[in-house]
Enzyme design. Structure first.
Site, PDB file in Angstrom:
ATOM      1  N   THR A  64      -5.395  -1.316  -5.021  1.00  0.00           N
ATOM      2  CA  THR A  64      -4.514  -2.370  -5.285  1.00  0.00           C
ATOM      3  C   THR A  64      -4.706  -2.874  -3.889  1.00  0.00           C
ATOM      4  O   THR A  64      -4.705  -4.347  -3.533  1.00  0.00           O
ATOM      5  CB  THR A  64      -2.776  -2.094  -4.829  1.00  0.00           C
ATOM      6  OG1 THR A  64      -2.582  -2.054  -6.134  1.00  0.00           O
ATOM      7  CG2 THR A  64      -2.193  -2.913  -4.527  1.00  0.00           C
ATOM      8  N   GLY A 118       0.481  -1.198  -0.300  1.00  0.00           N
ATOM      9  CA  GLY A 118      -0.030  -0.144   0.428  1.00  0.00           C
ATOM     10  C   GLY A 118       0.878   0.901  -0.365  1.00  0.00           C
ATOM     11  O   GLY A 118       0.507   2.139   0.133  1.00  0.00           O
ATOM     12  N   ASP A 132       5.677 -10.381  -7.712  1.00  0.00           N
ATOM     13  CA  ASP A 132       4.002  -9.552  -6.481  1.00  0.00           C
ATOM     14  C   ASP A 132       3.300 -10.516  -6.935  1.00  0.00           C
ATOM     15  O   ASP A 132       2.869 -11.232  -8.316  1.00  0.00           O
ATOM     16  CB  ASP A 132       3.888  -8.310  -6.599  1.00  0.00           C
ATOM     17  CG  ASP A 132       2.354  -8.245  -5.080  1.00  0.00           C
ATOM     18  OD1 ASP A 132       1.998  -9.404  -5.281  1.00  0.00           O
ATOM     19  OD2 ASP A 132       2.357  -6.852  -5.094  1.00  0.00           O
ATOM     20  N   GLY A 188       2.840   2.047  -2.658  1.00  0.00           N
ATOM     21  CA  GLY A 188       2.828   2.830  -3.924  1.00  0.00           C
ATOM     22  C   GLY A 188       4.174   1.891  -4.686  1.00  0.00           C
ATOM     23  O   GLY A 188       4.706   3.157  -5.649  1.00  0.00           O
ATOM     24  N   LYS A 189       4.778   1.188  -3.804  1.00  0.00           N
ATOM     25  CA  LYS A 189       5.779   0.471  -4.982  1.00  0.00           C
ATOM     26  C   LYS A 189       5.164   0.210  -6.894  1.00  0.00           C
ATOM     27  O   LYS A 189       6.620   0.381  -7.238  1.00  0.00           O
ATOM     28  CB  LYS A 189       6.247  -1.105  -4.568  1.00  0.00           C
ATOM     29  CG  LYS A 189       6.157  -0.682  -3.181  1.00  0.00           C
ATOM     30  CD  LYS A 189       7.264  -2.608  -2.639  1.00  0.00           C
ATOM     31  CE  LYS A 189       6.458  -2.959  -2.734  1.00  0.00           C
ATOM     32  NZ  LYS A 189       4.926  -3.241  -1.237  1.00  0.00           N
ATOM     33  N   THR A 190       4.363  -0.309  -6.830  1.00  0.00           N
ATOM     34  CA  THR A 190       4.197  -0.405  -8.357  1.00  0.00           C
ATOM     35  C   THR A 190       3.956   0.819  -8.921  1.00  0.00           C
ATOM     36  O   THR A 190       4.594   1.193  -9.991  1.00  0.00           O
ATOM     37  CB  THR A 190       2.504  -1.468  -8.496  1.00  0.00           C
ATOM     38  OG1 THR A 190       2.708  -2.946  -7.481  1.00  0.00           O
ATOM     39  CG2 THR A 190       2.390  -1.629  -9.984  1.00  0.00           C
ATOM     40  N   SER A 191       3.376   1.894  -8.110  1.00  0.00           N
ATOM     41  CA  SER A 191       3.032   3.019  -8.851  1.00  0.00           C
ATOM     42  C   SER A 191       4.746   3.504  -9.599  1.00  0.00           C
ATOM     43  O   SER A 191       4.699   3.886 -10.634  1.00  0.00           O
ATOM     44  CB  SER A 191       2.400   4.086  -8.685  1.00  0.00           C
ATOM     45  OG  SER A 191       0.908   3.155  -8.163  1.00  0.00           O
TER      46      SER A 191
END
Length: 589
Positions: A507, A24, A51, A26-29
């Site tokens: 997410t 939560g 992931d 913001g790694k992916t963004s």
């Protein structure tokens, strides 16, 4: 610190960048936006997600999956989503296939059972992407390879352990906890060594630790920093994501309180993080889905006020109403599950404090290694027992037991190998499971409220629980004896209530839905969902927060209509719910 369109962590970027941190944050963004930035600068980029609940495809608006896929709208960018479950199936078959039909069926079933846990899945996923960390036909065309979710210290420690267990166990000398997952390592040990060497090479690899400006998030990322640094991964960079701009605090008491809370957290940042190079990224008013949103992630923007976002209610209940239903049973196990960073610890403490205030016997415990219960409670509460499943203490207890039993008749070499195996992280999972089993038995006479670890660790516990249940069922089934296992208790809705905790963001909701599917496959039906820290329920007046509130509404609607049998919405609060008084206010009214 000034917000910038060119983050420092992308300056003179090495070939490999890994993005890691709590769920939560913001790694992916950030990984996706970084990949776009490098590609637009003329570099060829491969973005890899490891992931299990990857949403990279959703972010770009295309289906990616377990194959290298070109992103049509971004020149020189391709992406790959490693499927850990598919990798685990292939890994198991690679080990079991050659002995099927050669060894007795009972032996083959035993091997398959040893490969059924989450350790196997984690190692198999690492097995998939080690090829991406070495020069090969797959990687030679890319200037940069970015990983969304870096390998954990847990996995790397596994791969650094000696590979001498197979012969030791074949000789009948021991009972190593990691035999199944590690049985196939020797054949590819040179590839693993090259991968670990690449991770430790500062000229080739940069680790980007992503956090929010929250005390718990910063403590967690500091723990990750220490764990990775201890195994030689020292080239680290900190990104503090989602900071509320000061301008939003001018005319909104909620925004002012949030801004001050974030500034206090940054001022109290753990010492190990202070020396790291750092970027601070402003909170955005929009969902980070689609190319336009990703291109705007690293750029500060003025947000127009678009008015009241509308009604957030979608047949939601209050947390207090859920607690009333829980209290009616008089006792039982209540488990709070979900991504890291969604507020499970706070909600578990709130439920426990409210039940205890009604004169009910309550044991509040956590299996989360970060274990913030003490800070959340900020004091003792009458009628409330508080404990933590300490992985280190439980592991040492288990080690001593195994050495005193399995190891008592071994020679010096055999005992040395057994001690080596007991230093593996898989040993910790077994020890934690045993402690977990002891505690949940108390739920027959009192309330046991469990703040679980983030999702991956929770699934490890469930894997261990399921494996134990199958073993007991095999042993006892033929004898016609009555027995009860921890898994049977988790599957019984009269004994166990599982609350899935999420935020009203894409997410966390997707991961909670994936966790619900995993639980249902294990025969465990979640009792309720709790949407925590809802901006729309807080009715903000800040333009940025109003936009975020409007973006929450589809996610709340999805929980209400697609995922949950019952759900509650908990508003984002001006003051952190710390201490018994605020926790009771959260759950009791």
């Amino acid at each position: 610190m000034q917000y910038t369109a060119t983050p420092r962590f992308l300056e003179q970027a090495p070939r490999y960048l890994f993005f890691t941190g709590k769920g939560g944050v913001g790694k992916t963004s950030i990984a996706c936006a970084s990949a776009i930035t490098l590609a637009q600068a003329g570099r060829t980029v491969l973005l890899v997600s490891t992931d299990p609940a990857s949403n990279v495809g959703q972010v770009f608006g295309i289906e990616i999956g377990n194959r290298i896929t070109t992103i049509p709208a971004v020149s020189r960018l391709a992406a790959l989503e490693i499927d850990p479950e598919a990798a685990a199936r292939e890994y198991r078959e690679r080990l079991v296939g050659p002995v099927r039909g050669v060894l007795p069926d009972e032996v083959v079933r035993g091997i398959e059972e040893s490969l059924s846990g989450a350790c196997t899945t984690e190692i198999a996923a690492f097995d998939e992407f080690t090829a991406l960390l070495t020069d090969s036909a797959i990687t030679r065309d890319y200037d940069h390879i970015l990983f969304d979710t870096a390998p954990t210290g847990h996995t790397i420690r596994l791969l650094q352990l000696p590979g001498a267990w197979s012969g030791f166990l074949e000789a009948g000398q021991g009972d190593a906890s990691c035999l199944g997952p590690l049985a196939g390592l020797d054949k590819q040990r040179s590839q693993y060594k090259a991968a670990v060497d690449a991770l430790a090479d500062a000229a080739r690899t940069r680790l980007v630790l992503v956090a929010r400006a929250q005390q718990a998030s910063l403590r967690e990322v500091a723990r990750t920093h220490d764990e990775l640094a201890a195994i030689g991964l020292t080239r680290q960079h900190l990104v503090v994501n989602g900071i509320l701009p000061a301008a939003e605090a001018a005319s909104d008491t909620l925004a002012a309180a949030l801004h001050q809370r974030e500034q206090d957290a940054l001022a109290a940042m753990p010492e190990p993080l202070r020396t790291l190079p750092r970027d601070e990224l402003a909170l955005k008013p929009f969902n980070l889905v689609g190319l336009d949103a990703l291109r705007g992630l690293f750029i500060d923007q003025t947000v127009p006020d678009e008015g009241d976002p509308g009604n957030h209610e979608a047949n939601a209940r209050s947390l207090a109403a859920l607690v009333d239903d829980i209290a009616a049973d008089g006792h039982g196990l209540v488990m709070l599950m979900g991504k890291g960073g969604v507020g499970k610890t706070t909600l578990a403490a709130a439920v426990a404090v409210e039940l205890a205030s009604r004169g009910l016997p309550v044991h509040l415990t956590t299996s989360d290694p970060a274990a913030h219960l003490t800070e959340t409670l900020a004091g003792s509460v009458s009628g409330l027992e508080v404990s933590r499943i300490d992985p280190h203490a439980e592991t040492e207890r288990y080690r001593q037991h195994v050495l005193a039993t399995k190891g008592k008749d071994l020679d010096q070499q055999g005992r040395a190998l057994l001690e080596e195996d007991l230093r593996s992280p898989c040993t910790e999972e077994i020890a934690v499971f045993q402690a977990f089993s002891r505690i949940i038995r108390e739920a027959g006479r009192k309330f046991v409220i469990m703040d679980t670890a983030p999702t991956g660790h929770t699934l490890l516990l469930l894997d261990a629980t399921g494996a134990y249940h199958r073993e007991i069922a095999r042993q006892m089934g033929d004898k016609g004896m009555h027995f009860t296992t921890p898994m049977m208790q988790l599957q019984d809705p009269k004994q166990t209530k599982v609350l899935l905790v999420t935020l009203a963001e894409t997410t966390p909701v997707l991961e909670a839905a994936a966790l619900q599917s995993d639980l249902r496959r294990a025969g465990i039906e979640p009792w309720a969902w709790v949407i925590n820290n809802s901006v729309s329920a807080a009715r903000p007046s800040s333009p940025l927060l109003r936009r975020r509130a409007a973006n929450e509404l589809p996610e709340i609607e999805a929980v209400a209509t697609e995922h949950a049998r019952r759900h509650a919405v908990v508003p984002l609060l001006q003051e952190e719910p710390i201490g018994a008084g605020r926790l009771r206010a959260l759950a009791g009214a």
